[in-house]
Design an enzyme around this catalytic site. Sequence first.
Site, PDB file in Angstrom:
ATOM      1  N   ARG A 292       0.828  -1.217   0.000  1.00 13.82           N
ATOM      2  CA  ARG A 292       0.000   0.000   0.000  1.00 13.82           C
ATOM      3  C   ARG A 292       0.855   1.257   0.000  1.00 13.82           C
ATOM      4  O   ARG A 292       0.572   2.209  -0.734  1.00 13.82           O
ATOM      5  CB  ARG A 292      -0.956  -0.015   1.208  1.00 13.82           C
ATOM      6  CG  ARG A 292      -2.121  -0.905   0.923  1.00 13.82           C
ATOM      7  CD  ARG A 292      -3.084  -1.098   2.082  1.00 13.82           C
ATOM      8  NE  ARG A 292      -4.191  -1.915   1.574  1.00 13.82           N
ATOM      9  CZ  ARG A 292      -5.257  -2.299   2.259  1.00 13.82           C
ATOM     10  NH1 ARG A 292      -5.388  -1.948   3.516  1.00 13.82           N
ATOM     11  NH2 ARG A 292      -6.198  -3.038   1.697  1.00 13.82           N
ATOM     12  N   TYR A 432      -5.960  -0.521  -7.237  1.00 13.47           N
ATOM     13  CA  TYR A 432      -5.376  -1.770  -6.720  1.00 13.47           C
ATOM     14  C   TYR A 432      -4.775  -1.635  -5.322  1.00 13.47           C
ATOM     15  O   TYR A 432      -4.671  -0.549  -4.797  1.00 13.47           O
ATOM     16  CB  TYR A 432      -4.451  -2.457  -7.720  1.00 13.47           C
ATOM     17  CG  TYR A 432      -3.209  -1.813  -8.279  1.00 13.47           C
ATOM     18  CD1 TYR A 432      -2.588  -0.723  -7.713  1.00 13.47           C
ATOM     19  CD2 TYR A 432      -2.619  -2.375  -9.429  1.00 13.47           C
ATOM     20  CE1 TYR A 432      -1.417  -0.203  -8.266  1.00 13.47           C
ATOM     21  CE2 TYR A 432      -1.466  -1.865  -9.988  1.00 13.47           C
ATOM     22  CZ  TYR A 432      -0.867  -0.777  -9.394  1.00 13.47           C
ATOM     23  OH  TYR A 432       0.279  -0.263  -9.933  1.00 13.47           O
ATOM     24  N   GLU A 433      -4.484  -2.783  -4.713  1.00 15.30           N
ATOM     25  CA  GLU A 433      -4.055  -2.844  -3.295  1.00 15.30           C
ATOM     26  C   GLU A 433      -5.083  -2.247  -2.344  1.00 15.30           C
ATOM     27  O   GLU A 433      -4.732  -1.593  -1.357  1.00 15.30           O
ATOM     28  CB  GLU A 433      -2.693  -2.164  -3.095  1.00 15.30           C
ATOM     29  CG  GLU A 433      -1.546  -2.818  -3.812  1.00 15.30           C
ATOM     30  CD  GLU A 433      -1.415  -4.298  -3.498  1.00 15.30           C
ATOM     31  OE1 GLU A 433      -1.775  -4.715  -2.390  1.00 15.30           O
ATOM     32  OE2 GLU A 433      -0.967  -5.027  -4.400  1.00 15.30           O
ATOM     33  N   GLY A 434      -6.347  -2.462  -2.637  1.00 15.90           N
ATOM     34  CA  GLY A 434      -7.422  -1.897  -1.810  1.00 15.90           C
ATOM     35  C   GLY A 434      -7.831  -0.566  -2.385  1.00 15.90           C
ATOM     36  O   GLY A 434      -7.040   0.388  -2.369  1.00 15.90           O
ATOM     37  N   GLN A 439      -9.529   2.243   1.640  1.00 14.68           N
ATOM     38  CA  GLN A 439      -8.515   2.911   2.472  1.00 14.68           C
ATOM     39  C   GLN A 439      -9.173   3.892   3.435  1.00 14.68           C
ATOM     40  O   GLN A 439      -8.799   3.995   4.604  1.00 14.68           O
ATOM     41  CB  GLN A 439      -7.500   3.677   1.606  1.00 14.68           C
ATOM     42  CG  GLN A 439      -6.776   2.858   0.545  1.00 14.68           C
ATOM     43  CD  GLN A 439      -5.937   1.742   1.111  1.00 14.68           C
ATOM     44  OE1 GLN A 439      -5.375   1.863   2.193  1.00 14.68           O
ATOM     45  NE2 GLN A 439      -5.860   0.638   0.395  1.00 14.68           N
TER      46      GLN A 439
END
Lengths: 592, 592
Positions: A292, A432-434, A439
Site C-alpha cells: 500500500r 489496486y491494493e485496496g 482505504q
Amino acid sequence: MTYRAPVPDIVFTMRHVAGLDRAVADGVYGDLSTDLAETILEEAGRFANDVIAPLNREGDKHGVVLKDGVVTTAPGWKEAYKGWTEAGWNALPGPVEYGGQGLPTLLNSACVEMWNAASMAFGIGPVLTMGAIEALVQHGSEDLKSRYLEKLVSGEWTATMNLTEPHAGSDLAALRSRAEPAGDGTYRVTGQKIFITYGEHDLTDNIIHLVLARLPDAPAGTRGISLFLVPKFLPDGTRNDVRCHSIEHKLGIHASPTCTMIFGDNGGAVGWLVGEENRGLNCMFTMMNNARLAVGLQGVAIAERAYQQALGYANERKQGRAIGAVEGMSSIAVHPDVQRNLLTMKALTAAARAICYMTAEAIDRAYLEEDPARRKKAHERASLLTPVAKAFSTDIGMEVASIGVQVHGGMGFIEETGAAQHFRDARIAPIYEGTNGIQAIDLVTRKLPLSGGEAVRTQIAAMRATVARLLKESTPAFGMTAPRLRDTIESLDRATSHLLQSLSSNAQGEALAGATPYLRLFALAQGGGALAEMALAANAQAAGGDTDPAHAGRIALCRFFAENIAVGAKGLEETVMSGAGFLHDATLALAS
Amino acid sequence: MTYRAPVPDIVFTMRHVAGLDRAVADGVYGDLSTDLAETILEEAGRFANDVIAPLNREGDKHGVVLKDGVVTTAPGWKEAYKGWTEAGWNALPGPVEYGGQGLPTLLNSACVEMWNAASMAFGIGPVLTMGAIEALVQHGSEDLKSRYLEKLVSGEWTATMNLTEPHAGSDLAALRSRAEPAGDGTYRVTGQKIFITYGEHDLTDNIIHLVLARLPDAPAGTRGISLFLVPKFLPDGTRNDVRCHSIEHKLGIHASPTCTMIFGDNGGAVGWLVGEENRGLNCMFTMMNNARLAVGLQGVAIAERAYQQALGYANERKQGRAIGAVEGMSSIAVHPDVQRNLLTMKALTAAARAICYMTAEAIDRAYLEEDPARRKKAHERASLLTPVAKAFSTDIGMEVASIGVQVHGGMGFIEETGAAQHFRDARIAPIYEGTNGIQAIDLVTRKLPLSGGEAVRTQIAAMRATVARLLKESTPAFGMTAPRLRDTIESLDRATSHLLQSLSSNAQGEALAGATPYLRLFALAQGGGALAEMALAANAQAAGGDTDPAHAGRIALCRFFAENIAVGAKGLEETVMSGAGFLHDATLALAS
C-alpha cells in the site's frame, strides 16, 4: 521528455519532514549516515534516469504478448531488469541474512518512487516481490525461507500476490480457491485468480506465487483462508501445475502483464503452507501494508513525472504575451493560470511525497525502535498514515497527470506526446491494493480508534506545533500560510472528534459516509504541515546565509498549498459534519 | 452496458430550470408546445439509444484509417450518419428558409447531449457543421448561402473549423496561413492546419472547410485575420487543392478523425471570403460560441453515460454485506462510500446539464426576444453563462468518468468494460474550443464587467431568490440544503465583488490568478441554485398529490449537492481572496 530524478527535493523531504536526520542521530538506522543516504539516492536516480525511463514509452506501445502460455515483455525490459537486480537495487531493503542490504524502508521508498517515476509498469513488479519477502520473513518456515528468500532478495526470481477471484475482490471472504493436503507436507492448490500482476513473464527463470486458498474443512468467510507458496518451477526443476490463461487489455501500464492464473488444471499445483492454517489473511496483510505504501509512492511518482513533462512543455511552448511584456510571444509558463496549474501539480506532489516518506519512517521505527512503547507508537503512526499515503497519493497522481495533459493543450491528447500515457497509467493506482474507498474506511473505522483516539490526537498535536512555529514567522513571503493551515488543522480536529464520537456511539453509517472526505481532509492538514516544516527549514537556512534560491521556492510552494489547496478543508469538514443524512433517500435519487 | 437517454430528467430540467414553460408561455418559441418538445426528445432518445450508442465501442476499437488521403470511418458509421440526417436531426435547429426546422437551441441542446452520450466521437462532427451554418447565416454572402446552406442544414455535407496551426493554438494572432485574391472574386488559400476534427472522412460527398488566413496586406495580430470558405469539391465538381496529410493517434474519441490539413500545395485552394476582410475572428467567434455550449454538452453527455454504466455495474456487482444485513453479499450500490460516488456522479451531471440548458435558453432569447432591452439582457446572460457551461461541464465530465472507473474497481481498468473509454473520451473536452483556463479568463475579464457588473449581479440575485424560497421549506428531507446553498452564494457574491474591484483598479494579475477557482465557485452556486429549483418544483408536485418517487429523489440529489459539493465554495472564495500573491515567487517554486 524524459525523467530526471529530483534527488534534492527527495533528500530535503527525507531530512526535514520524514526525520532522516533525527533517526540517524537516534541510532535507529545503524551505520547509515545522511551523506551515504544521499549518495545511494543519487546513484538510484541515475539508474532510473538512464536505464528505466527510456523504456517507458516503448513499453506502453509494445505492451506484453501472450503466446502458448508464454508472456514476452517489451524489447529491452529483460535486460533492464537484469541490470537493475545486478546493481543490487532489488536487495536494498532485503534482510542481510539473505543477501539483502538491510537498508531502511525510508531510503527504499525514495528509490521506489524513482523506479516508478521512470516507469510505473516496470516499478510495480518488484513491489510484489518485496511484499512476498516480507511475508516469508515474518511467517514462512525455515525451510521455505532458506529455499526462496535469497533469490527473491536478489531479484533473480520475482513473486506475485494471488488474492482476487472473479467474485472476490474487495470482499475476500468470498474466495473459492482450494488447497488439499497431499500427506507429504505439501498441498495441491486449485482455482482461478484474476488481475495477477506479473503473474507470468520472461524477466526471470522462476516466479514464486503466494496464493490465498481454503483448506477442505476451513470455516466460511475470512477466517478460513490460508496462504500458500506455489512456485512456477518446483525445487526439482519440473514445471508446476500453474499457467497463465490470459492477459488483460488495460487502460494503462501496458508493459506490466496482468494475468488470469489457473492453478491445478492437471491435478493440483504443488504448494507449501505459509504461516498457520486459516491465518492466511493475516500473512497477506503483511504483504499488503508494504504494498500500500509502495502504491502510494506510485502516485507520487507518476505525479512527479507528469509535472516534469508539463513544466518542460510550458517553458518551451510560446503563446500569448505575459502581463507587462511589450512584444513577441511569451512561454506559457509565465501566464498566471498556467502557473496555477504547474504549482498545483508540484504542491500536491510534494505533499504526497512527504506523507509517504513519513509513513516509511514510521514503519522503520515500528521495526527498529528498541523501546516497546516507542515501537508501539511508531506502529500506530504507520498504521494511521498508511491508508492516507495510499489513497491521497494515488488520487493526486491522477489529478496531477490530468492537469499535465491540460497544460499541453491539444498536444496533451496526442499519444506521442506522452502526457496521455501518464494519465492512463495513473488511473490504476487508486484501484489496486485496496481501492481508495476501502482505504478511507480503514482509516476511519480501524485507525482513528487506535489507542482510544490517542494516535490521531498525537498526529494532530504535531501539526499544531508546526503551525505555532509558523505563526511566529514574520517573513512576508509566507503570505496567509499560517492562518490558512491553522484553519485546516482545526477543521481536521473537529471532524476527527465527530467521527470518533460516531464510532463510539455505534453510528457506523455516519463514519462510512464521511470516510472519503475525511481522508482528504486529513491529507490536506498533514500535507500542509509537512510543506510548512520544509518551508520553515528553508527559511532558517536562508536566514543563516544560505543563498540557494530553492529556499524561497520552498516557501512559495508551501504558501501556494496553504492558500489554494488546503483551503478545501472547510468544505470537507462541513461534508463530514453534515453526516449520513444524505443516504436516507439515496436509492431514490439514484433511481430517478 | 449501453445508453438509455434520460428523457424524464432532461424534460424536467428544461421545464423547471431552463424556463421552457415560461418561454412557451411568453411566445418566444412560436408554435412549440412543451408536449411537442417532449415528443421530439423521446424520438431523439430512441435514435440515440438504438442507432448511435451501439457504434461507440466498435468506433473506439476500430478508429479511423487514412490511406492515400482517404479517411475511412469505422464499420456502421456511414450508415448511421445517413440515417441520422435523413431522420432530420441535423436540420432540427437550422433556419427554415434553408430547409431547417428552426427549433430552439434549448431543444437542440438536449438532442446534442443525447447524440454525444451515445457517442462523443459521433456527436462532435455535427457540432462543427452547426457552427459553420451559424457563421454563414450571419456573415456569408447571399451567393455562399444559397450554394451551401441547404446541404449543410440537411447534413448532406459537413463542415469544419480550421483555426489551429502548429504555432497558433490559444493565441490565434500567430497564425500564418495565407489567402491571395485571384482577381475573380475568389482567393487562393495556402497553409497548414492541425487538429481539424472531421477534416476528412467518408460520411458525405463534400466537406466545407471554414479557414482562417491572412490577406497579403493584412495587419499583424488578430486584426489581420480573415475567414474563407474552402470546399473539398468545387461547385463544378473538381477536387479543390486541399488534402488530409495525416491523422492523429489520440487518447480518446478514436472514431473521430483529427486531421492535419494542407491547403494549397498545388498552387492554392480556391476559397471565398466569409464576412469582411480582416474580420475573420469575429465570424469565427460566431461558430465558437455555439461550439462552446456544444462542448459543454459533451461534458454532460459523457458524465451521464459514465454514470449509467457505473450505476448498472454497482447494482449488479455483489461484494461485502450492507449495514444491518444478516447474511449473503449485497450489491455494492448499497455501501455508503459507493453511494457517495454514485450520488457525486449524478449530482454533478445534473448541475452541469442545468447550466448548459440555461445557457441555451439565454441564447434563444438573445435571438428571439422582440424587445431590445430584453434581448440585450438575454445576450449578456448567455455571454456570462457560456464559459461556465463549457468549462464546468467538461471538468465534471472528466471527474465523473474517473469516478465511473473507480466504481468498477479492477474491471474499470480493463478496456472491454467500457468505463475506461469514457475516461479517455472525456479528456478532450476541457481542451478543445478554448481550454478551460481560457474560459475562466473570458468569464472574469470579459463577462464579469458586462453592463458594469449588472449581468453577474442579476444572476446572483436570482440565485438568492431561490435560496429565499428554500429557507421557507420545512420538509426535513432538505436537510442542510438551504444554509449550505446560502453560504455558497454569499461566497460567490464576495468573490465577484473582489474581482470586479481588481479589474476596475487594473489589477489584471489578480483577476487572472483567481479566474479558474472563481469559475468553479460560480458553477457551484449556479448549479446548486438550479438543483434547488428542481427540488422545489418536485416538492410542490409531491405536496400536490403526485406520488412519483422521482420527486423525493430530486430533493435528495439537491441535498447531496448542497451538503457535499457546494460546500467547496468557501475554500474557492478564500483562494480568490488570497489573490495573486502566490505568483510572486512562482518561478522559484517551479525551478527548485
